[in-house]
Motif scaffolding. Structure first.
Motif, short mmCIF file in Angstrom:
data_model
loop_
_atom_site.label_atom_id
_atom_site.label_comp_id
_atom_site.label_asym_id
_atom_site.label_seq_id
_atom_site.Cartn_x
_atom_site.Cartn_y
_atom_site.Cartn_z
N LEU A 167 10.27 -4.29 -5.26
CA LEU A 167 9.36 -3.74 -4.42
C LEU A 167 10.10 -3.18 -3.12
O LEU A 167 11.02 -3.59 -2.78
CB LEU A 167 8.06 -4.36 -4.30
N GLY A 168 9.47 -2.19 -2.47
CA GLY A 168 10.08 -1.66 -1.30
C GLY A 168 9.21 -0.98 -0.51
O GLY A 168 7.73 -0.81 -0.99
N VAL A 169 9.39 -0.22 0.70
CA VAL A 169 8.85 0.69 1.40
C VAL A 169 9.68 1.77 1.54
O VAL A 169 10.79 1.96 1.57
CB VAL A 169 8.53 -0.08 3.08
N THR A 170 8.98 3.03 2.14
CA THR A 170 9.67 4.06 2.35
C THR A 170 10.52 4.18 3.70
O THR A 170 11.45 4.68 3.76
CB THR A 170 8.74 5.50 2.60
N GLY A 171 9.78 3.60 4.74
CA GLY A 171 10.50 3.52 6.08
C GLY A 171 10.23 2.34 6.83
O GLY A 171 9.35 1.64 6.45
N CYS A 172 11.10 1.96 7.54
CA CYS A 172 11.13 0.59 8.15
C CYS A 172 12.13 0.82 9.26
O CYS A 172 13.25 1.41 9.24
CB CYS A 172 11.47 -0.61 7.25
N PRO A 173 12.01 -0.13 10.60
CA PRO A 173 13.03 -0.20 11.48
C PRO A 173 14.33 -0.45 10.74
O PRO A 173 14.36 -1.32 9.91
CB PRO A 173 12.28 -1.07 12.49
N TYR A 206 4.58 7.56 4.77
CA TYR A 206 5.57 8.18 5.72
C TYR A 206 5.22 8.03 7.06
O TYR A 206 6.23 8.67 8.02
CB TYR A 206 5.93 9.92 5.31
N GLY A 207 4.42 7.15 7.53
CA GLY A 207 4.10 6.91 8.79
C GLY A 207 4.83 5.44 9.43
O GLY A 207 5.80 5.07 8.85
N SER A 208 4.00 4.82 10.14
CA SER A 208 4.66 3.62 10.69
C SER A 208 3.98 2.45 9.67
O SER A 208 3.63 2.66 8.66
CB SER A 208 3.74 3.08 11.82
N VAL A 209 5.00 1.30 9.60
CA VAL A 209 4.44 0.02 8.96
C VAL A 209 3.16 -0.38 9.05
O VAL A 209 2.55 -0.69 8.15
CB VAL A 209 5.61 -0.96 9.39
N SER A 210 2.39 -0.04 10.32
CA SER A 210 1.05 -0.33 10.72
C SER A 210 0.25 0.36 9.61
O SER A 210 -0.83 -0.10 9.40
CB SER A 210 0.68 -0.31 11.88
N ASN A 211 0.61 1.23 9.23
CA ASN A 211 -0.56 2.23 8.35
C ASN A 211 -0.55 1.76 6.94
O ASN A 211 -1.36 1.98 6.54
CB ASN A 211 -0.07 3.65 8.56
N ALA A 476 12.76 11.39 12.35
CA ALA A 476 11.66 12.05 11.86
C ALA A 476 10.78 11.46 10.84
O ALA A 476 11.28 10.79 10.07
CB ALA A 476 11.71 13.55 11.19
N THR A 477 9.43 11.16 11.04
CA THR A 477 8.58 10.58 10.32
C THR A 477 7.05 11.43 9.98
O THR A 477 7.08 12.37 10.76
CB THR A 477 8.05 9.24 10.74
#
Length: 611
Positions: A167-173, A206-211, A476-477
């Motif tokens: 598993l993973g995420v699209t965007g992260c710091p 494609y937004g923040s991790v919070s979303n 860009a996000t």
């Protein structure tokens, strides 16, 4: 002796000494100054009557760049979430305030203010020692799996855990030494928008991790019971929108995140595109603008060292199978030339900090050349350089960079190429903003920003001033579309810099812009003030809007960040207010209602977060 040890043992301001001068490094930075309550070096009396099982200790608080530094403050480390609720009750009765603390990899004074004295009735709550559990829930939300994770867990550990399950995420710091709670508090993000023709699989956004949060547990005041309790909020509950990004004005103990099947990415670095082309105004010929690369790959970051012509451009593309030319990587942090400061960079940084600020152009050029050599092995620019720059590019350094292997084309699981900043990198201060704009205007926004930045940099240089010696970073996000959570009735994080603006539904993209420089650089605050005001004029809410990046520097005066009363009291709240629906004022009201005693807060947040 290894090459890295050789650099550390050579005379002059070595990497180790430079890190100490610029804010410390690694574990020593985190543990420096720790003493127990009975130690002879303890300052003042330890807080009395703490909940059973909690032993206080004392430590100086210092953030990433060393700009927020305090006297020794009392700290404790709860071993379970319920202890945090008990601590909140103790703090209310004892007249103390609690500040959640993670790895301190941030810039803004959201935890404590610089210079906080030892006498302050502030107790830091370290989440990193025990509140680190994580596990897949075994259930799904809208066809995607979820993971329950406590907020003291690091992002490196979380992404490693997810990777172990495919598993993973699209965007992260980019840094791994961030806690999940810290990332959520400020709306941490990566860089990702849909490439042309790309559709996000279930669990990806494609937004923040919070979303990505579908449920959260916070410590809140229960009026009926007359005490603080743990309460879980589902994302469908209206109040949850205020907790998703809350700047440390609340204490989250754990969250449930929606995630997706991991996707292999190909990360290509290049240094052959001039800034004049990459950041050009829209409408020109060619296909090598920042927006062009975003359209092709969906994920891009430009790092533009001060006083250089060509940025370091990284792009990530979803690529299921390894291309023949790409180097396969399985673990993160694959840019050793950036993570481990070479001796010449340390020496030159030391000269800058010692007062030779006019060496900023040489410093930028040195960083660029080391980056280019580390990525591509190309020594052409070294052969063409002369003077001080040539003398710094020693044979030992070049051999060290080439021995690491080339890094311009990497391929692997998402975390291996998305996380690339270690605690050993150069500690710089940072200003940061998000420009909300429609996707078709992305290149216009990039061009407006870089033009304003370069104009100011040139004006200052002509006066013999060099306020910037680091780099510009551009990413860009997408925005925080609540549909990405998969929870019916979800609302976007109310205080997120990338919360959609109902008055501008055409704004679907955020351009993130940062300015990096060594702390203490003369004229830096004045430069950042001038740039901030220029950005507010360019992105005034018509064609685009400007919001601050919470973790970075903003609200500049000539003398410091987080200080301009108009930006703090009007500009920032107005940027998150909306004509219809919930916004800034509702978020403040919700946080106040769930913590009416302001146990979770500090003087800076008291002034910032007011209706």
């Amino acid at each position: 002796m290894t090459s890295r040890q050789q650099y550390d043992s050579t005379p002059g301001l070595t990497r180790r000494k430079a890190l100490a001068a610029l804010g410390g490094g690694g574990a020593a930075w985190l543990l420096r100054g720790t003493v127990g309550p009975d130690h002879a070096q303890a300052v003042g009396a330890a807080p009395a009557g703490l909940p059973a099982g909690l032993v206080p200790y004392q430590r100086v608080y210092e953030n990433w760049a060393g700009e927020v530094r305090t006297d020794p403050l009392w700290v404790c480390a709860p071993d379970r979430p319920q202890q945090v609720a008990e601590l909140a009750d103790w703090a209310r009765g004892a007249g103390w305030r609690l500040r959640p603390q993670g790895h301190r990899h941030g810039w803004a004074p959201l935890t404590v203010a610089p210079g906080t004295p030892a006498s302050a009735r502030v107790l830091l709550v370290d989440t990193t020692q025990h509140l680190t559990a994580m596990a897949l829930t075994g259930s799904s939300v809208a066809g995607a799996p979820t993971v329950r994770v406590q907020t003291g867990a690091s992002m490196e550990d979380l992404l490693g855990h997810l990777a172990g399950h495919g598993l993973g995420v699209t965007g992260c710091p980019a840094p791994g030494d961030l806690t999940v709670g810290g990332v959520l508090a400020v709306g941490g993000h990566g860089t990702a928008v849909p490439a042309v023709g790309e559709t996000a699989p279930a669990g990806h956004g494609y937004g923040s991790v919070s979303n990505q949060v579908v449920a959260l547990t916070a410590v809140v005041w229960d009026q009926g019971q007359g005490r603080y309790v743990l309460r879980e909020f589902d994302r469908s509950e209206a109040d949850s929108a205020a907790f998703l990004v809350q700047l440390g004005r609340a204490f989250l103990t754990e969250v449930v995140l929606r995630v997706g099947a991991d996707r292999n990415l190909r990360c290509v670095s290049r240094t052959d595109v001039p800034a004049t082309e990459l950041f050009a105004a829209p409408g020109g010929s060619g296909n090598r603008t920042f927006a062009d690369f975003v359209d092709r790959d969906g994920r891009a970051e430009a790092i533009w060292y001060a006083f250089t012509s060509n940025p370091w451009l990284k792009t990530w593309r979803v690529t299921p199978n390894r291309p023949f030319a790409a180097r396969s990587v399985a673990e993160p942090y694959n840019y050793p030339f950036s993570d481990n400061i070479p001796k010449p960079v340390a020496e030159l940084a030391g000269q800058l900090v010692a007062g030779a600020w006019g060496l900023a152009p040489t410093f930028g050029q040195l960083q660029f050349l080391i980056t280019k050599i580390g990525l591509t092995g190309d020594l052409t620019d070294v052969l063409l350089s002369s003077g001080l720059l040539r003398s710094l590019l020693t044979g030992d350094l070049l051999s060290h960079l080439l021995a690491d292997g080339l890094r311009s084309d990497l391929w692997g699981p998402s975390r291996a190429v998305l996380q690339y900043v270690r605690p050993t990198t150069l500690r710089v201060t940072a200003s940061g903003y998000a420009v909300l704009v429609r996707r078709a205007d992305l290149q216009w926004a990039v061009s407006e920003f870089t033009t304003a930045y370069q104009r100011l940099l040139t004006e200052y240089q002509q006066r013999g001033e060099y306020p910037v010696n680091g780099a510009v970073e551009i990413r860009a996000t997408g925005l925080d579309d609540p549909a990405g959570s998969g929870v019916p009735g979800a609302r976007p994080p109310l205080l997120s810099a990338v919360r959609p603006d109902p008055a501008h539904p055409e704004w679907d993209t955020a351009v993130w812009v940062d300015i990096l420089s060594l702390p203490g650089t003369p004229g830096l605050h004045r430069f950042c003030r001038d740039l901030e005001q220029a950005l507010l004029r360019s992105f005034d809410g018509g064609r685009a809007g400007l919001r601050v990046e919470w973790s970075k520097g903003w609200a500049y005066t000539e003398d410091g960040a987080w200080a301009d009363p108009d930006v703090l009291g009007r500009v920032i709240p107005d940027s998150l207010r909306v004509s219809e629906g919930p916004g800034w004022d509702e978020a403040v009201a919700v946080l106040d209602r769930h913590d009416p005693h302001r146990v979770f807060g500090n003087a800076f947040l008291d002034g910032l977060l007011r209706s």
